[in-house]
Enzyme design. Structure first.
Site, PDB file in Angstrom:
ATOM      1  N   GLU A   1     -26.407 -18.646 -14.491  1.00 45.75           N
ATOM      2  CA  GLU A   1     -25.577 -17.664 -16.062  1.00 45.75           C
ATOM      3  C   GLU A   1     -24.626 -18.268 -15.707  1.00 45.75           C
ATOM      4  O   GLU A   1     -23.213 -18.460 -15.994  1.00 45.75           O
ATOM      5  CB  GLU A   1     -26.252 -17.036 -16.304  1.00 45.75           C
ATOM      6  CG  GLU A   1     -25.451 -15.635 -15.615  1.00 45.75           C
ATOM      7  CD  GLU A   1     -25.750 -13.805 -16.452  1.00 45.75           C
ATOM      8  OE1 GLU A   1     -26.974 -13.799 -16.652  1.00 45.75           O
ATOM      9  OE2 GLU A   1     -25.618 -13.436 -15.831  1.00 45.75           O
TER      10      GLU A   1
ATOM     11  N   ASP B   1     -33.388  -8.517 -14.754  1.00 51.79           N
ATOM     12  CA  ASP B   1     -31.990  -9.360 -14.192  1.00 51.79           C
ATOM     13  C   ASP B   1     -31.306  -8.268 -12.520  1.00 51.79           C
ATOM     14  O   ASP B   1     -30.720  -7.120 -13.159  1.00 51.79           O
ATOM     15  CB  ASP B   1     -31.576  -9.022 -14.889  1.00 51.79           C
ATOM     16  CG  ASP B   1     -29.907  -9.677 -14.825  1.00 51.79           C
ATOM     17  OD1 ASP B   1     -30.023 -10.229 -13.903  1.00 51.79           O
ATOM     18  OD2 ASP B   1     -28.867 -10.587 -15.147  1.00 51.79           O
TER      19      ASP B   1
ATOM     20  N   ARG C   1     -37.756  -8.519 -20.852  1.00 56.34           N
ATOM     21  CA  ARG C   1     -37.174  -8.398 -19.573  1.00 56.34           C
ATOM     22  C   ARG C   1     -36.866  -6.989 -20.168  1.00 56.34           C
ATOM     23  O   ARG C   1     -36.584  -6.297 -21.019  1.00 56.34           O
ATOM     24  CB  ARG C   1     -35.212  -8.659 -19.868  1.00 56.34           C
ATOM     25  CG  ARG C   1     -34.570  -8.506 -19.041  1.00 56.34           C
ATOM     26  CD  ARG C   1     -33.233  -9.605 -19.129  1.00 56.34           C
ATOM     27  NE  ARG C   1     -32.216  -8.129 -19.228  1.00 56.34           N
ATOM     28  CZ  ARG C   1     -30.874  -7.872 -18.964  1.00 56.34           C
ATOM     29  NH1 ARG C   1     -30.272  -8.534 -18.366  1.00 56.34           N
ATOM     30  NH2 ARG C   1     -30.401  -7.054 -19.580  1.00 56.34           N
TER      31      ARG C   1
ATOM     32  N   TYR D   1     -26.635  -0.934 -15.686  1.00 55.12           N
ATOM     33  CA  TYR D   1     -26.470  -2.251 -15.757  1.00 55.12           C
ATOM     34  C   TYR D   1     -27.418  -2.669 -17.296  1.00 55.12           C
ATOM     35  O   TYR D   1     -28.666  -1.958 -16.633  1.00 55.12           O
ATOM     36  CB  TYR D   1     -26.331  -2.994 -14.837  1.00 55.12           C
ATOM     37  CG  TYR D   1     -27.039  -4.832 -15.639  1.00 55.12           C
ATOM     38  CD1 TYR D   1     -25.669  -4.949 -15.637  1.00 55.12           C
ATOM     39  CD2 TYR D   1     -28.449  -4.871 -15.592  1.00 55.12           C
ATOM     40  CE1 TYR D   1     -26.332  -6.420 -16.971  1.00 55.12           C
ATOM     41  CE2 TYR D   1     -28.476  -6.407 -16.201  1.00 55.12           C
ATOM     42  CZ  TYR D   1     -27.704  -6.902 -17.066  1.00 55.12           C
ATOM     43  OH  TYR D   1     -28.057  -8.269 -17.741  1.00 55.12           O
TER      44      TYR D   1
ATOM     45  N   GLU E   1     -33.028 -17.023 -22.936  1.00 51.21           N
ATOM     46  CA  GLU E   1     -32.640 -15.925 -23.657  1.00 51.21           C
ATOM     47  C   GLU E   1     -33.046 -15.363 -24.849  1.00 51.21           C
ATOM     48  O   GLU E   1     -31.987 -16.604 -25.535  1.00 51.21           O
ATOM     49  CB  GLU E   1     -31.958 -15.208 -22.675  1.00 51.21           C
ATOM     50  CG  GLU E   1     -31.587 -13.790 -22.981  1.00 51.21           C
ATOM     51  CD  GLU E   1     -30.339 -13.732 -21.555  1.00 51.21           C
ATOM     52  OE1 GLU E   1     -29.577 -14.550 -21.041  1.00 51.21           O
ATOM     53  OE2 GLU E   1     -29.700 -12.094 -21.811  1.00 51.21           O
TER      54      GLU E   1
ATOM     55  N   ARG F   1     -31.094 -21.176 -15.236  1.00 55.26           N
ATOM     56  CA  ARG F   1     -30.103 -20.517 -15.997  1.00 55.26           C
ATOM     57  C   ARG F   1     -28.795 -21.203 -16.505  1.00 55.26           C
ATOM     58  O   ARG F   1     -28.263 -20.514 -17.651  1.00 55.26           O
ATOM     59  CB  ARG F   1     -29.921 -19.028 -15.533  1.00 55.26           C
ATOM     60  CG  ARG F   1     -30.960 -18.481 -14.917  1.00 55.26           C
ATOM     61  CD  ARG F   1     -31.232 -17.417 -16.235  1.00 55.26           C
ATOM     62  NE  ARG F   1     -30.255 -16.499 -16.580  1.00 55.26           N
ATOM     63  CZ  ARG F   1     -30.431 -15.928 -17.749  1.00 55.26           C
ATOM     64  NH1 ARG F   1     -31.095 -16.283 -18.602  1.00 55.26           N
ATOM     65  NH2 ARG F   1     -29.646 -15.276 -17.952  1.00 55.26           N
TER      66      ARG F   1
ATOM     67  N   GLU G   1     -34.177 -12.521 -12.074  1.00 54.16           N
ATOM     68  CA  GLU G   1     -33.254 -13.039 -12.573  1.00 54.16           C
ATOM     69  C   GLU G   1     -32.093 -12.682 -11.166  1.00 54.16           C
ATOM     70  O   GLU G   1     -31.868 -11.369 -11.240  1.00 54.16           O
ATOM     71  CB  GLU G   1     -32.531 -12.081 -13.120  1.00 54.16           C
ATOM     72  CG  GLU G   1     -31.372 -13.080 -13.889  1.00 54.16           C
ATOM     73  CD  GLU G   1     -31.224 -13.437 -14.863  1.00 54.16           C
ATOM     74  OE1 GLU G   1     -31.744 -13.079 -15.795  1.00 54.16           O
ATOM     75  OE2 GLU G   1     -29.604 -12.930 -15.882  1.00 54.16           O
TER      76      GLU G   1
ATOM     77  N   HIS H   1     -28.822  -8.734 -11.413  1.00 51.22           N
ATOM     78  CA  HIS H   1     -27.370  -8.307 -11.914  1.00 51.22           C
ATOM     79  C   HIS H   1     -25.996  -8.587 -10.648  1.00 51.22           C
ATOM     80  O   HIS H   1     -25.451  -7.888 -10.273  1.00 51.22           O
ATOM     81  CB  HIS H   1     -27.130  -7.881 -12.672  1.00 51.22           C
ATOM     82  CG  HIS H   1     -25.756  -8.535 -13.704  1.00 51.22           C
ATOM     83  ND1 HIS H   1     -24.920  -7.974 -13.870  1.00 51.22           N
ATOM     84  CD2 HIS H   1     -25.932  -8.503 -14.665  1.00 51.22           C
ATOM     85  CE1 HIS H   1     -24.573  -8.709 -14.585  1.00 51.22           C
ATOM     86  NE2 HIS H   1     -25.021  -9.302 -15.334  1.00 51.22           N
TER      87      HIS H   1
ATOM     88  N   TRP I   1     -20.825  -6.500  -9.943  1.00 51.37           N
ATOM     89  CA  TRP I   1     -21.489  -5.651 -10.771  1.00 51.37           C
ATOM     90  C   TRP I   1     -22.578  -7.054 -11.333  1.00 51.37           C
ATOM     91  O   TRP I   1     -22.743  -7.377 -12.043  1.00 51.37           O
ATOM     92  CB  TRP I   1     -20.548  -5.609 -12.625  1.00 51.37           C
ATOM     93  CG  TRP I   1     -20.978  -5.368 -13.588  1.00 51.37           C
ATOM     94  CD1 TRP I   1     -20.727  -3.888 -13.349  1.00 51.37           C
ATOM     95  CD2 TRP I   1     -21.257  -6.227 -14.426  1.00 51.37           C
ATOM     96  NE1 TRP I   1     -21.855  -3.739 -14.375  1.00 51.37           N
ATOM     97  CE2 TRP I   1     -21.727  -5.697 -15.808  1.00 51.37           C
ATOM     98  CE3 TRP I   1     -21.045  -7.578 -15.193  1.00 51.37           C
ATOM     99  CZ2 TRP I   1     -22.308  -5.328 -16.654  1.00 51.37           C
ATOM    100  CZ3 TRP I   1     -21.291  -7.480 -16.461  1.00 51.37           C
ATOM    101  CH2 TRP I   1     -22.270  -7.139 -17.052  1.00 51.37           C
TER     102      TRP I   1
HETATM  103  C1  GCO Z   1     -27.782 -11.982 -19.143  1.00 50.03           C
HETATM  104  C2  GCO Z   1     -26.525 -11.591 -18.385  1.00 50.03           C
HETATM  105  C3  GCO Z   1     -25.642 -11.086 -19.179  1.00 50.03           C
HETATM  106  C4  GCO Z   1     -24.289 -10.916 -18.732  1.00 50.03           C
HETATM  107  C5  GCO Z   1     -23.554 -11.135 -19.271  1.00 50.03           C
HETATM  108  C6  GCO Z   1     -21.769 -11.533 -18.654  1.00 50.03           C
HETATM  109  O1  GCO Z   1     -28.821 -11.925 -18.160  1.00 50.03           O
HETATM  110  O2  GCO Z   1     -28.137 -11.320 -20.509  1.00 50.03           O
HETATM  111  O3  GCO Z   1     -26.917 -11.293 -16.905  1.00 50.03           O
HETATM  112  O4  GCO Z   1     -26.229  -9.748 -19.441  1.00 50.03           O
HETATM  113  O5  GCO Z   1     -24.074  -9.708 -17.832  1.00 50.03           O
HETATM  114  O6  GCO Z   1     -23.970 -12.362 -20.657  1.00 50.03           O
HETATM  115  O7  GCO Z   1     -21.083 -11.985 -19.785  1.00 50.03           O
HETATM  116 MG    MG Z   2     -27.760 -12.155 -16.341  1.00 57.69          MG
END
Ligand code: GCO
Ligand code: MG
Length: 416
Positions: free
Chosen positions: A276, A224, A161, A173, A353, A297, A250, A226, A416
């Site tokens: 996630e 990602d 990634r 991020y 991951e 995820r 992602e 995010h 975020w």
């Molecule tokens: C990822 C995630 C993490 C999250 C984190 C939040 O894809 O690994 O986005 O980095 O931000 O797990 O607690």
């Molecule tokens: Mg993520």
């Protein structure tokens, strides 16, 4: 009734739950672990870590779950799952589902230890030799990010990634600010970070153009977003990234609104991964049934454990979507161990991951999984193969930490 089919008290086959304890430790970051013990002295561990909200799950377990466990048959994994899910009346949500996951994983661990079998064997046996993983590369700029991807390739990774600093934005991020791996929850109160979409949309295709030119077309690349983009912005990014053949993009846009993903699909064939922050099959349902994502995820610790994840994976399989379990460092090695057994078995596996835990964390959680040739391999010890050194854990008391927040450059709160 709850205990009618277990052996006499204290015998080697006594499956009654006699104790359950919540252990909070902070070997560099906070982890919550549930330890369940049977009358025969078999101990199972489950992860209950919810980053930034750890004590909410610990309290839910201590006050509302543990008293319900004592005296019950640890072998009734399904029934206990249904009891904790339906019996609370208040369904779903990250706190509840993380607590249920901790119990579920601890009980599967106990079952494996009682049977003398590794967890993947209980699920139906091995479907693959090893579990393909992706690592986290990042850099303050494209140059640095590409060098970091090169470092992962030299370590044997086949999938990476890549995240990169955005010109003009402080604290982006996914980009490490220390020499250690990236860790988002750094401060007691949320770190305020800044976000602006236009420079990001301009940068990311240039990043992947460079990565393909530096590292060729063999390596799998992931990114990602995010949850930062609107659906039409996400559609543009997914389309602009097509020439670089990503393994996935992602969290392109917040997933509460599945229609947003229809818009992305209309414009792009870049594979999409989501989930996630989901915690139940109901969160995944529309996206899977409407064929809007390619990888799910949602993982064991936040999705109700192995018992519930099997159902999510089966639903995904109906739509030819594959698993891509969340595996950030805020999920403890206990989750990683359980996930690797699940990944070894699940027919529709995609990728796992793997954001490596610190040495200190790995000492607190002795484990039998190993990394080799771009793959993680679960061990053969009974259960999920991850333990907890309680003496060492006690040396690292809980330390309050929250995840950052993001604001647009004019101060508006953003995702975020
Ligand atoms: C990822 C995630 C993490 C999250 C984190 C939040 O894809 O690994 O986005 O980095 O931000 O797990 O607690
Ligand atoms: Mg993520």
């Amino acid at each position: 009734m709850a205990n009618s089919d277990t052996a006499p008290q204290g015998s080697v086959r006594d499956r009654r739950i006699v104790a359950a304890q919540v252990i909070v430790t902070c070997p560099g970051r906070n982890f919550v672990t549930l330890k369940v013990e049977t009358g025969a002295g078999v101990v199972g561990l489950g992860d209950a870590t919810l980053n930034g909200r750890e004590l909410a799950v610990a309290a839910y377990l201590e006050h509302h779950v543990v008293p319900n466990l004592i005296g019950r048959d640890a072998g009734r994994i399904e029934d206990l799952w249904q009891f904790l899910y339906k019996g609370a009346y208040w369904r779903r949500g990250p706190v509840t589902m993380t607590a249920i996951a901790a119990v579920d994983v601890a009980l599967w661990d106990i079952l494996g230890k009682m049977a003398g079998l590794p967890l993947y064997q209980l699920l139906g046996g091995r479907s693959r030799d090893g579990v393909l993983v992706y690592g986290h590369a990042s850099g303050r700029d494209i140059e640095e990010a590409s060098a970091d991807v090169g470092r992962f390739i030299s370590l044997g990774y086949r999938a990476v990634r890549a995240q990169c600093g955005v010109p003009g934005l402080a604290k982006p991020y996914g980009v490490t600010r220390q020499k250690n791996a990236y860790e988002p929850a750094e401060s007691e109160l949320p770190l305020e970070t800044e976000w602006s979409t236009p420079p990001y949309l301009d940068l990311v295709p240039r990043l992947f153009e460079r990565l393909r030119s530096d590292h060729g077309r063999q390596i799998e690349l992931l990114h990602d977003a995010h949850h930062r983009l609107t659906p039409i912005e996400a559609a543009r990014l997914a389309r602009d990234l097509e020439p670089y053949r990503l393994f996935w993009l992602e969290d392109a846009t917040p997933a509460e609104n599945p229609e947003g993903f229809e818009l992305i699909r209309r414009h792009s064939v870049t594979p999409l991964a989501v989930g996630e922050v989901f915690n139940a099959i109901w969160d995944c349902r529309a996206l899977l049934e409407r064929q809007l994502i390619d990888y799910i995820r949602t993982t064991i610790v936040h999705g109700g454990g192995i018992t519930h994840l099997r159902r999510i994976a089966d639903l995904a399989a109906l739509h030819r979507a594959r698993t891509g379990f969340h595996g950030a460092t805020d999920l403890s090695p206990v989750t990683m161990g359980a996930a690797l057994h699940f990944d070894t078995w699940v027919p529709n596996f995609g990728i796992q991951e793997y954001m490596q835990h610190s040495e200190q964390t790995l000492e607190v959680f002795p484990h039998d999984y190993v990394f080799r040739d771009g793959h993680l391999h679960c061990g053969e010890s009974p259960g999920h193969g991850v333990g907890l050194d309680e003496k060492l854990a006690a040396r690292f008391p809980y330390s309050p930490k929250q995840l950052p927040v993001a604001r647009l450059t004019d101060g508006t709160m953003w995702d975020w």
